[in-house]
Design an enzyme around this catalytic site. Sequence first.
Site, PDB file in Angstrom:
ATOM      1  N   SER A  82      -7.957 -18.307 -13.861  1.00 57.50           N
ATOM      2  CA  SER A  82      -8.384 -18.903 -12.584  1.00 57.50           C
ATOM      3  C   SER A  82      -9.514 -18.162 -11.918  1.00 57.50           C
ATOM      4  CB  SER A  82      -7.214 -18.902 -11.588  1.00 57.50           C
ATOM      5  OG  SER A  82      -6.080 -19.452 -12.159  1.00 57.50           O
ATOM      6  N   THR A 196      -6.770 -18.832  -7.401  1.00 57.71           N
ATOM      7  CA  THR A 196      -7.741 -17.979  -6.712  1.00 57.71           C
ATOM      8  C   THR A 196      -7.134 -16.699  -6.126  1.00 57.71           C
ATOM      9  OG1 THR A 196      -8.843 -19.990  -6.015  1.00 57.71           O
ATOM     10  CG2 THR A 196      -9.350 -18.006  -4.748  1.00 57.71           C
ATOM     11  N   THR A 214     -13.036 -16.910  -7.453  1.00 56.71           N
ATOM     12  CA  THR A 214     -12.352 -17.913  -8.277  1.00 56.71           C
ATOM     13  C   THR A 214     -13.299 -18.508  -9.308  1.00 56.71           C
ATOM     14  OG1 THR A 214     -10.995 -19.923  -8.130  1.00 56.71           O
ATOM     15  CG2 THR A 214     -12.955 -19.856  -6.756  1.00 56.71           C
ATOM     16  N   ARG A 224     -19.428 -28.588  -8.735  1.00 57.92           N
ATOM     17  CA  ARG A 224     -18.382 -28.653  -7.692  1.00 57.92           C
ATOM     18  C   ARG A 224     -18.106 -27.242  -7.156  1.00 57.92           C
ATOM     19  NH1 ARG A 224     -13.178 -26.050  -6.875  1.00 57.92           N
ATOM     20  NH2 ARG A 224     -11.970 -27.404  -5.506  1.00 57.92           N
ATOM     21  N   THR A 247      -5.749 -20.229  -0.883  1.00 52.02           N
ATOM     22  CA  THR A 247      -5.714 -20.536  -2.308  1.00 52.02           C
ATOM     23  C   THR A 247      -5.215 -21.965  -2.450  1.00 52.02           C
ATOM     24  OG1 THR A 247      -4.852 -19.812  -4.452  1.00 52.02           O
ATOM     25  CG2 THR A 247      -3.362 -19.624  -2.580  1.00 52.02           C
ATOM     26  N   GLY A 248      -5.536 -22.572  -3.576  1.00 52.94           N
ATOM     27  CA  GLY A 248      -5.093 -23.950  -3.785  1.00 52.94           C
ATOM     28  C   GLY A 248      -6.262 -24.914  -3.817  1.00 52.94           C
TER      29      GLY A 248
HETATM   30  N1  GLY Z   1      -9.342 -22.643  -4.095  1.00 56.51           N
HETATM   31  C1  GLY Z   1     -10.143 -22.684  -5.239  1.00 56.51           C
HETATM   32  C2  GLY Z   1     -10.884 -23.914  -5.401  1.00 56.51           C
HETATM   33  O1  GLY Z   1     -10.480 -24.960  -4.952  1.00 56.51           O
HETATM   34  O2  GLY Z   1     -11.919 -23.872  -6.050  1.00 56.51           O
END
Ligand code: GLY
Length: 336
Positions: A82, A196, A214, A224, A247-248
């Site tokens: 990740s 992350t 991340t 993105r 995170t998420g």
């Molecule tokens: N929280 C990491 C992402 O959405 O890229």
Amino acid sequence: MINRRKFIKGAFFTTGALWAASRVKGASISGANPQLPLVISTWAPNVKANAAAWEILSKGGKALDAVEKGVMVPEADPEDTSVGYGGLPDRDGRVTLDACIMDEQGNCGSVMCLEHIMHPISVARQVMEKTPHVVLVGDGALQFALANGFKKENLLTANAEKIWKEWLKESKYDPMDTIKHMKTKRGAGTKDNHDTIGMLAIDKSGNISGACTTSGMAFKMHGRVGDSPIIGAGLYVDNEVGAATATGVGEEVIRICGAHTVVEAMRYGKSPKEACKLAVERMNKLRKNKLEDKQIGFIAVSITGEIGAYALREGFTYTYRLGDGVDVIKSADFLI
Ligand code: GLY
């Protein structure tokens, strides 16, 4: 070195309260708070990252140096799918990294969609320290990194390439289904379900810094960018109040300016945990039934050394060390 660990499910604490009560807002801190120094990170496996940060903090070093060194651990870990090297690529097989860093004076730096550089957090720090800007993206970020001595490397490990090639067979573009992606990663040999790294630290002088890094969502569209490198979304630091990181699923965090929302809630009296909960509740209200299959978690720390966390759903862990140097791992409370 990690010597002792505690795992406390769903627990929450408030200590350092006497010290906090005696602290005059805005005054410099003597270091008498028994909570300090302090480091907290998203996800249990990041005890290793905290240990690296602790090397600096325990010797009286700066929080800024600690968070940079700390998050460099998962950035260089090929088994962490990740973050950084070994991170799962985008749908085109390109590993693109996002990172940001922020110190106690409001200085901040960020890189987005950076390829080929093992430590995006260090590039973000140099953006902060060497340029008049806050954010560099893509080729510009790479050009800046190379001009400042960073080495160009292949970050796509054989493991990540294998997982990507499996995904290519169906090429189902479903980037929002983070839980499914986490299962894919775990199935591929990742020991823990995580994502992350966001790290917050307070040094012995009472100054806070934070870092967030991340490889973003697996198999995302090329270009993105999630919340992690966005100051105010993935990370926010205010030395008068505290700091927060996320995170998420980044799209959901961005929508509510997550980390900034948490810090502002603390400014107006919420505890770190209450502030994290408020942000998750706001997200849930805003998005109603659109958060199925998604996970979002926040961690926060107040300038007084109080820690809190909250997640949308079960499964979010976090880990910290404070004054006594013991590693603690916790499961965050959650909303749904
Ligand atoms: N929280 C990491 C992402 O959405 O890229």
